[in-house]
Design a protein around this motif. Structure first.
Motif, mmCIF file in Angstrom:
data_model
loop_
_atom_site.group_PDB
_atom_site.id
_atom_site.type_symbol
_atom_site.label_atom_id
_atom_site.label_comp_id
_atom_site.label_asym_id
_atom_site.label_seq_id
_atom_site.Cartn_x
_atom_site.Cartn_y
_atom_site.Cartn_z
ATOM 1 N N MET A 90 8.549 -33.524 -21.826
ATOM 2 C CA MET A 90 9.660 -33.903 -20.951
ATOM 3 C C MET A 90 10.633 -32.732 -20.803
ATOM 4 N N LYS A 91 11.027 -32.478 -19.523
ATOM 5 C CA LYS A 91 11.990 -31.398 -19.289
ATOM 6 C C LYS A 91 13.253 -31.994 -18.676
ATOM 7 N N PHE A 92 14.388 -31.527 -19.115
ATOM 8 C CA PHE A 92 15.636 -31.972 -18.485
ATOM 9 C C PHE A 92 16.757 -30.953 -18.698
ATOM 10 N N GLN A 93 17.801 -31.149 -17.917
ATOM 11 C CA GLN A 93 18.957 -30.259 -18.008
ATOM 12 C C GLN A 93 20.062 -30.981 -18.776
ATOM 13 N N ILE A 94 20.640 -30.314 -19.770
ATOM 14 C CA ILE A 94 21.649 -30.948 -20.621
ATOM 15 C C ILE A 94 22.964 -31.132 -19.865
ATOM 16 N N LEU A 95 23.492 -32.346 -19.924
ATOM 17 C CA LEU A 95 24.809 -32.625 -19.319
ATOM 18 C C LEU A 95 25.876 -32.809 -20.390
ATOM 19 N N ASP A 96 25.537 -33.597 -21.414
ATOM 20 C CA ASP A 96 26.532 -33.922 -22.436
ATOM 21 C C ASP A 96 25.816 -34.226 -23.751
ATOM 22 N N ILE A 97 26.526 -34.053 -24.842
ATOM 23 C CA ILE A 97 25.948 -34.349 -26.162
ATOM 24 C C ILE A 97 27.015 -34.998 -27.040
ATOM 25 N N ASP A 98 26.609 -35.991 -27.817
ATOM 26 C CA ASP A 98 27.470 -36.454 -28.903
ATOM 27 C C ASP A 98 26.563 -36.937 -30.031
ATOM 28 N N TYR A 99 27.112 -37.578 -31.018
ATOM 29 C CA TYR A 99 26.240 -38.106 -32.064
ATOM 30 C C TYR A 99 26.815 -39.404 -32.585
ATOM 31 N N PHE A 100 25.979 -40.171 -33.264
ATOM 32 C CA PHE A 100 26.469 -41.374 -33.954
ATOM 33 C C PHE A 100 25.819 -41.392 -35.334
ATOM 34 N N LEU A 101 26.312 -42.264 -36.191
ATOM 35 C CA LEU A 101 25.771 -42.311 -37.544
ATOM 36 C C LEU A 101 24.803 -43.476 -37.682
#
Length: 897
Positions: free
Chosen positions: A1-12
């Motif tokens: 799968m290929k995609f362009q990064i828009l946003d990132i966050d994380y959760f626990l």
DNA sequence: ACACGTCGGGG
DNA sequence: GTGTACGACGTGT
């Protein structure tokens, strides 16, 4: 799968961080990748023995692992790596507490990279920049933690791809009506009455929709029983349309916080993002920020306001849209809204269309003006996520350096604490940041010969490259200075020579400047969209390159080094002095001005071709004699040049395009437009400068001003030209001093008790004749007109026109008494005996051709004027627009630096 | 010339 | 979210 990064966050998930990477695929599909293989870590320099540290750290349950690591520390030239410990934790949220514990216990003497956001830790470790295309491998999964197609990712790596994935945009605008018309809006009580939405691409074949909080039917409009149902539909549309970019004018500080409060009041969740996390707003100073996970919030107001290249008189949507799109808002006054909302269908429709237009305009601003182009590029170059790139330069530089640091085995310093910052401020008292050299201007009008302007190309970046100036190339150690091959800056700081070790700043700058050069070359053979994007890219590169110098002297910088900053300006000062000397010794020109990286030379020729040739010759001569990458470029010719003081000048610029000379008036630092000046001042200043520079007819300039004064005294200047605008910012009795617009507000409140001026209103006023104090003589322009009240011409002459006009006249040697002085008038001839009063500029090109290049065109009837009529408007009453080289539009004031 | 204070956009 | 934060233009000394 290929995609362009828009946003990132994380959760626990069970105390373990899972990164959510939101992106877009080539076909526009939104995806989310979940990645759980990264653990938070940072580095410490030990303050105790290794064994003791290990002992203590084993007791801390937050710490997962400790290992030895060798890295270069960032400040000062290092001959070897430093022994550090790499501390790995389970949970990113525990980093701050562990960090302070390690310092308190004395285990850590220094901490590195313990304040890098987890998402950026991830990006840097994987070599991901903002809007990066990536290739991931994993399997599809279902989860409440994401509202889009989700994959559990096993591995992920960057791939090379330039074009952007298709991005969807949604603009919106809300209207609210206060329940108590005398009170300002209160989000806790006053409902939202409508929300307009505008889409690109379309949403269900509609380019816009207006949601209304009462029953209503109409084209492109949807009525609801109440506010709550309307809000539910708003959330529903966001979820189904799934926009990447959310935009709207001033949404960060108004619409978004307001909506969040209304959702709360209606017991609805603010599920606007692509996760189960609620959107939230936070403010600092004025720069509010609104966080919507997985999407990007773009506020054109904030972007425009922060743009150093384009300035507007005012930043309200109407002004901005008029200038940039040549479109206006629908005319609805705030005071009317309650009436329209509560009245009949016709008024309601008007309010709906007003609301619709606002969202449409916001979206057009963003898209038609390519407002995001540069930010896409800034994100790709710096490494910041798109959402974060709208902030300041500091973060852009730091995240970019983090990438470079990792490649070189460097660790990044911590961001300065409050203590560090006050220490830095204190240190500045003894070791201040010294600025650039501004050469003493030869004040006055220079019209006998062309003035050449030459500029150093990227001066500060070139200095850093030429002299290897960088935080990691400074020699901090006295012993090192003797051992290592080095050189000393004009301010006495030593830097290691470039052939021994190239600093990170010069290295990065070389990469960036080379890239920019290549792009500018490529631009010459490209057109359309391609050219637009290339241009955005080179502008982004320029922005970043130019911010390195400021960064080294910025109090909040991780790599703050005032000696480095001072060395850069020191080399700059040396350079301009050297250049001046070289020019004066070798060419028959007079240095009339210079600032930081520019030098202004008066020649003895009025021939543009000759001037051009000389400029080119000088630039070549100087560049050959300056070290390294320093390059003096021939920039432009001023046929006439008027300089009032340092940083304040105007010139009649000529530029060769093809084999034609284009001309333009250029002003720097001479303000002709200011909030607190009425339009008359701007008009007169522009006209006077035009006459002086273009016609060289001082007599005509005097006559022009005298005419105006005469008209003013006879009350023949239209009221709108004399109107001053100021806003009410607090309740009327909270004002301590007496201010004209506040006094007027009080008067209006008495005249019109059912609709008094309120906080936030902007009042127009004129100053009228009378013997009260000035502040009490303010009046509503319309009231004054209707009641035939005379305006105070003396006020307009002395307080508005006089100061700016006098500065110009003083510079060209006209005494103020000649125009403003009443009673005995000195004869024109006497005042300037010996000096030629009038001169028609001698120009050795066909003057006729120039005529008509610049003119004023009526917006309504298209009649054109060579000069603005004194009324300021066309005979037909229409507004006049300036026309430059065939393009019509209000002039946007460009002020470099 | 400097220090300090206020204001912005939105409705 | 491992962050704690503006800048232009006004007045007053």
């Amino acid at each position: 799968m290929k995609f362009q990064i828009l946003d990132i966050d994380y959760f626990l998930n069970n105390n373990k961080p899972v990164l959510r990477i939101f992106g877009k695929q080539e076909d526009g599909t939104s995806v989310c990748g979940m990645y759980d293989k990264l653990e938070p870590y940072f580095y410490i320099r030990l303050g105790v023995s290794f064994d003791k540290a290990l002992d203590e750290m084993e007791k801390m349950r937050e710490i997962k692992n400790v290992e030895q690591a060798e890295r270069f520390v960032p400040l000062g030239y290092q001959t070897s790596k430093t022994k550090l410990l790499k501390v790995t934790l389970w949970n990113p949220q525990e980093v701050p507490t562990v960090k302070s514990k390690l310092i308190e216990l004395g285990i850590a003497k220094d901490i590195f990279e313990a304040d890098i956001l987890f998402k950026y830790r991830f990006m840097i470790d994987h070599g991901f920049y903002g809007m990066q295309w990536v290739e991931a491998d994993g399997e599809s999964t279902k989860t409440v933690k994401s509202k889009v197609k989700t994959y559990k990712i096993n591995s992920i790596k960057p791939i090379e791809k330039q074009e952007n994935a298709p991005i969807s945009y949604m603009a919106f605008d809300i209207e609210c009506v206060p329940s108590d018309p005398k009170r300002p809006l209160d989000a806790r009580k006053d409902p939202i009455v409508m929300i307009s939405l505008s889409f690109v691409p379309e949403y269900r074949n509609k380019k816009d929709i207006v949601l209304v909080a009462k029953p209503f039917t109409g084209e492109g409009t949807k009525g609801f029983a109440n506010e709550k149902e309307m809000l539910e539909e708003f959330l529903n549309i966001i979820e189904t349309y799934d926009p990447d970019v959310l935009t709207g004018y001033n949404i960060n500080s108004f619409d978004f916080p307001y909506i969040v409060e209304r959702l709360k009041q209606n017991k609805l969740n603010a599920c606007i993002g692509r996760t189960d996390k609620e959107a939230f707003s936070r403010e600092f100073g004025i720069t509010n920020e609104f966080i919507v996970t997985g999407r990007v919030v773009v506020d054109p107001y904030q972007i425009l306001k922060r743009d150093p290249w384009v300035k507007f008189h005012r930043y309200d949507l109407n002004t901005v849209a008029k200038q940039l799109l040549n479109e206006e808002k629908h005319a609805v006054e705030y005071g009317e809204m309650a009436g329209l909302w509560n009245g009949g269908k016709e008024g309601l429709s008007r309010l709906i269309e007003y609301c619709r237009r606002d969202a449409d305009l916001s979206l057009k601003l963003v898209l038609n003006r390519g407002m995001l182009d540069k930010f896409f590029e800034l994100s790709k170059i710096s490494g910041l996520l798109l959402q974060d790139v709208f902030g300041g330069q500091t973060r852009r530089i730091e995240v970019m350096l983090l990438h470079e640091f990792r490649k070189r085995d460097f660790v990044m310093s911590a961001a300065p604490s409050r203590n560090d910052m006050s220490r830095r401020t204190g240190e500045r008292k003894d070791n201040e940041l010294k600025g650039a050299t501004v050469l003493e201007p030869k004040k006055g009008l220079h019209a006998e010969g062309c003035v050449l302007v030459l500029d150093f190309k990227s001066l500060y970046p070139s200095i850093m490259r030429t002299f290897n100036v960088s935080p990691d190339s400074v020699l901090l150690d006295k012993e090192l200075i003797e051992k290592v091959k080095s050189h000393q800056s004009p301010t006495g700081t030593h830097f290691v020579d470039g052939e021994i070790y190239q600093g990170i700043f010069p290295f990065v700058l070389t990469k960036l400047l080379d890239a920019r050069g290549a792009i500018k070359k490529q631009m010459k053979t490209s057109a359309g969209d391609e050219k637009r994007i290339l241009n955005a890219k080179q502008l982004a590169l320029k922005d970043i390159c130019n911010s390195f110098y400021g960064y080294t002297g910025y109090i909040r910088a991780r790599l703050y080094m005032i000696d480095v900053a001072n060395s850069i300006t020191g080399y700059g000062r040396d350079n301009i002095e050297k250049t001046r000397k070289l020019i004066e010794e070798n060419f028959d020109v007079e240095v009339v001005y210079g600032d930081t990286d520019s030098i202004f030379l008066k020649t003895k020729t009025t021939n543009l071709e000759e001037a051009q040739e000389l400029g080119t010759k000088i630039s070549k001569f100087i560049t050959e004699r300056l070290p390294g990458y320093l390059e003096l470029e021939f920039e432009k010719i001023y046929r006439t040049f008027l300089i009032l003081s340092k940083k304040r000048y105007a010139g009649w610029k000529f530029e060769k395009v093809g084999d034609k000379w284009n001309d333009e008036m250029e002003m720097r630092g001479i303000e002709t437009v200011r909030r607190d000046w009425c339009m008359l001042v701007s008009d007169v200043m522009n006209e006077v400068l035009r006459i002086v520079l273009k016609e060289g007819d001082l007599q005509a300039a005097i006559t022009c001003v005298k005419d105006i004064l005469d008209k003013l005294r006879k009350g023949k200047i239209p009221m709108e030209k004399l109107t001053i605008i100021k806003g009410i910012t607090q309740s009327l009795d909270a004002y301590k001093g007496t201010l004209p617009h506040i006094e007027l507000a009080k008067k209006l409140a008495i005249r019109n008790p059912h609709d008094p001026p309120k906080v936030g209103d902007r009042l127009e006023f004129v100053i009228i004749k009378g013997n009260q104090m000035l502040s009490k003589r303010s009046e509503d322009p319309r009231y004054a007109e209707q009641n035939n009240i005379q305006i105070d011409s003396d006020y307009y002459i002395n307080s508005q026109l006089f100061p700016p006009i006098e500065r110009i006249f003083a510079a060209v040697g006209i005494d103020k008494s000649e125009i403003f002085g009443s009673g005995h008038q000195a004869s024109l001839g006497d005042l300037l005996s010996g000096k030629k009063r009038t001169m028609k500029h001698d120009i050795e090109i066909e003057y006729k051709k120039l005529e008509g290049i610049e003119e004023f065109i009526c917006k309504k009837c298209n009649k054109s004027y060579r000069r603005i009529p004194l009324s300021g408007v066309c005979e037909c009453g229409g507004e006049l627009l300036m026309s430059y080289h065939g393009s019509v539009g209000d002039k946007i004031i460009l002020d470099k630096k």
